[in-house]
Write a protein that holds these residues in place. Structure first.
Motif, PDB file in Angstrom:
ATOM      1  N   UNK A  40       4.566  -0.788  -6.391  1.00 18.01           N
ATOM      2  CA  UNK A  40       5.365  -2.160  -5.008  1.00 18.01           C
ATOM      3  C   UNK A  40       3.679  -2.490  -3.787  1.00 18.01           C
ATOM      4  N   UNK A  41       2.263  -2.027  -4.180  1.00 20.35           N
ATOM      5  CA  UNK A  41       0.836  -2.172  -3.359  1.00 20.35           C
ATOM      6  C   UNK A  41       0.208  -2.820  -3.661  1.00 20.35           C
ATOM      7  N   UNK A  42       0.820  -3.260  -5.097  1.00 20.19           N
ATOM      8  CA  UNK A  42       0.622  -4.788  -5.638  1.00 20.19           C
ATOM      9  C   UNK A  42       1.107  -5.531  -6.585  1.00 20.19           C
ATOM     10  N   UNK A  43       2.818  -5.081  -6.976  1.00 18.24           N
ATOM     11  CA  UNK A  43       3.165  -6.175  -7.242  1.00 18.24           C
ATOM     12  C   UNK A  43       3.702  -7.281  -6.246  1.00 18.24           C
ATOM     13  N   UNK A  44       3.769  -7.482  -5.110  1.00 14.28           N
ATOM     14  CA  UNK A  44       4.518  -8.619  -4.511  1.00 14.28           C
ATOM     15  C   UNK A  44       5.808  -8.392  -4.489  1.00 14.28           C
ATOM     16  N   UNK A  45       6.480  -7.002  -4.080  1.00 15.66           N
ATOM     17  CA  UNK A  45       7.466  -6.670  -4.131  1.00 15.66           C
ATOM     18  C   UNK A  45       8.699  -7.908  -3.335  1.00 15.66           C
ATOM     19  N   UNK A  46       9.368  -8.707  -3.597  1.00 17.99           N
ATOM     20  CA  UNK A  46      10.318  -9.158  -2.244  1.00 17.99           C
ATOM     21  C   UNK A  46      10.982  -8.073  -1.644  1.00 17.99           C
ATOM     22  N   UNK A  47      11.511  -8.791  -0.190  1.00 16.02           N
ATOM     23  CA  UNK A  47      11.810  -7.467   0.901  1.00 16.02           C
ATOM     24  C   UNK A  47      10.558  -6.227   1.436  1.00 16.02           C
ATOM     25  N   UNK A  48       8.988  -6.444   0.231  1.00 11.88           N
ATOM     26  CA  UNK A  48       8.229  -4.898   0.712  1.00 11.88           C
ATOM     27  C   UNK A  48       6.942  -5.167   1.397  1.00 11.88           C
ATOM     28  N   UNK A  49       7.265  -6.240   2.368  1.00 11.69           N
ATOM     29  CA  UNK A  49       5.770  -6.499   3.074  1.00 11.69           C
ATOM     30  C   UNK A  49       5.533  -6.019   4.283  1.00 11.69           C
ATOM     31  N   UNK A  50       6.717  -4.716   4.408  1.00 12.50           N
ATOM     32  CA  UNK A  50       5.860  -3.366   4.928  1.00 12.50           C
ATOM     33  C   UNK A  50       5.737  -2.106   4.037  1.00 12.50           C
ATOM     34  N   UNK A  51       6.758  -1.801   3.449  1.00 17.68           N
ATOM     35  CA  UNK A  51       6.255  -0.953   2.142  1.00 17.68           C
ATOM     36  C   UNK A  51       5.737  -0.912   1.745  1.00 17.68           C
ATOM     37  N   UNK A  52       5.541  -1.891   1.249  1.00 12.87           N
ATOM     38  CA  UNK A  52       4.276  -2.438  -0.098  1.00 12.87           C
ATOM     39  C   UNK A  52       2.903  -1.940   0.635  1.00 12.87           C
ATOM     40  N   UNK A  53       2.866  -2.711   1.912  1.00 11.36           N
ATOM     41  CA  UNK A  53       1.378  -2.759   2.706  1.00 11.36           C
ATOM     42  C   UNK A  53       1.449  -1.495   3.037  1.00 11.36           C
ATOM     43  N   UNK A  54       2.289  -0.436   3.160  1.00 12.15           N
ATOM     44  CA  UNK A  54       1.812   1.045   3.702  1.00 12.15           C
ATOM     45  C   UNK A  54       1.126   1.949   2.132  1.00 12.15           C
ATOM     46  N   UNK A  55       1.309   0.553   1.379  1.00 12.78           N
ATOM     47  CA  UNK A  55       0.859   1.671  -0.313  1.00 12.78           C
ATOM     48  C   UNK A  55      -0.765   1.283  -0.208  1.00 12.78           C
TER      49      UNK A  55
END
Length: 283
Positions: free
Chosen positions: A153-168
């Protein structure tokens, strides 16, 4: 030419594993224990106490010679990381696995400050404070090992992961910084699992899992071979076909962590190591 040397064991070393009550954390505990490593298994609340104690008891049944114990400390709080490190009793901490994490999927319009704080406290501040508290107890000969559990999720730009992807993504950035700052003490790496058959991933919505489907279809090691369709995945082949491919197993991710903790991995640091079957192929 001499024969290939056997991999060195982790006998006599101490590892702290956060989020060790189930899933990837429990599998990492199993992997490191099989190599002779003493363990402190961390969980965050009474809710996970029974699961973590079961992991501990099962490991001690197989490896009674090891020191394995459970410590409850919420690494998402300001004081929890210090409490967890203090539980080691001043011993050298050879391996530190930042595995505890929390997730949540919200589209941009639904993200709240409270949700932002909840995820960043556990996924970002927690690992930072834990490594900070561990500094006095890390080795001084580069034999230490720190492994952070990130995500695709840190690099995939998945929808609904503004926060989770950002943490990773933040965790991966800290991984690189720590690799430089701690170069005389320990290697510091991260792993980036994709979908893994754990309680956390199974709790995601059908909508989110369908978003992952085309990514799994492009993931080399997620595709079932004909032998797997007739063998270990016979009863689930249709299910995984619906999802675009099979999910990872916790023990597969743990095997990569175990590799990074070995003496043989001593020249690898500051990296995000694939633990997702090839879903993400970094440069």
């Amino acid at each position: 030419m001499s024969s290939t040397p056997r991999l060195q064991s982790l006998t006599g070393k101490l590892a702290i594993i956060t989020g060790a009550s189930r899933g990837i954390g429990a599998a990492i505990a199993q992997n490191l224990a099989s190599k002779g490593c003493d363990l402190i298994l961390n969980h965050s609340s009474a809710y996970s106490a029974g699961d973590c104690q079961s992991v501990c008891s099962d490991l001690l049944t197989v490896y009674p010679q090891l020191s394995i114990r459970v410590v409850c400390a919420d690494v998402g709080t300001v004081t929890g990381p210090r409490e967890l490190i203090a539980a080691a009793g001043g011993k050298q901490i050879d391996i530190l696995i930042n595995n505890a994490g929390t997730s949540g999927n919200q589209y941009l319009a639904q993200v709240t400050p409270e949700e932002f704080e909840r995820q960043y406290n556990v996924n970002v501040r927690g690992p930072l404070l834990l490594v900070q508290a561990a500094l006095p107890f890390l080795p001084h000969d580069r034999s230490g090992r720190i492994v952070n559990t990130s995500s695709v999720s840190s690099s995939m730009g998945l929808k609904a992961q503004s926060v989770y992807g950002g943490t990773k993504a933040a965790l991966e950035a800290m991984t690189r910084t720590w690799a430089r700052e701690l170069a005389e003490r320990a290697t510091v790496n991260a792993i980036n699992p994709g979908p893994v058959e754990t309680r956390m991933y199974l709790g995601t919505s059908d909508e989110f899992q369908m978003q992952i489907k085309p990514l799994l279809e492009m993931t080399p090691l997620a595709q079932l071979s004909e032998a797997e369709k007739k063998g270990p995945y016979k009863d689930r082949a249709e299910f995984f076909e619906k999802h675009g491919g099979r999910w990872g197993k916790p023990e597969e991710v743990a095997g990569i962590v175990g590799m990074l903790c070995s003496a043989e991995a001593g020249y690898c640091t500051g990296q995000v190591i694939c633990a997702n079957g090839g879903m993400v192929m970094m440069r």
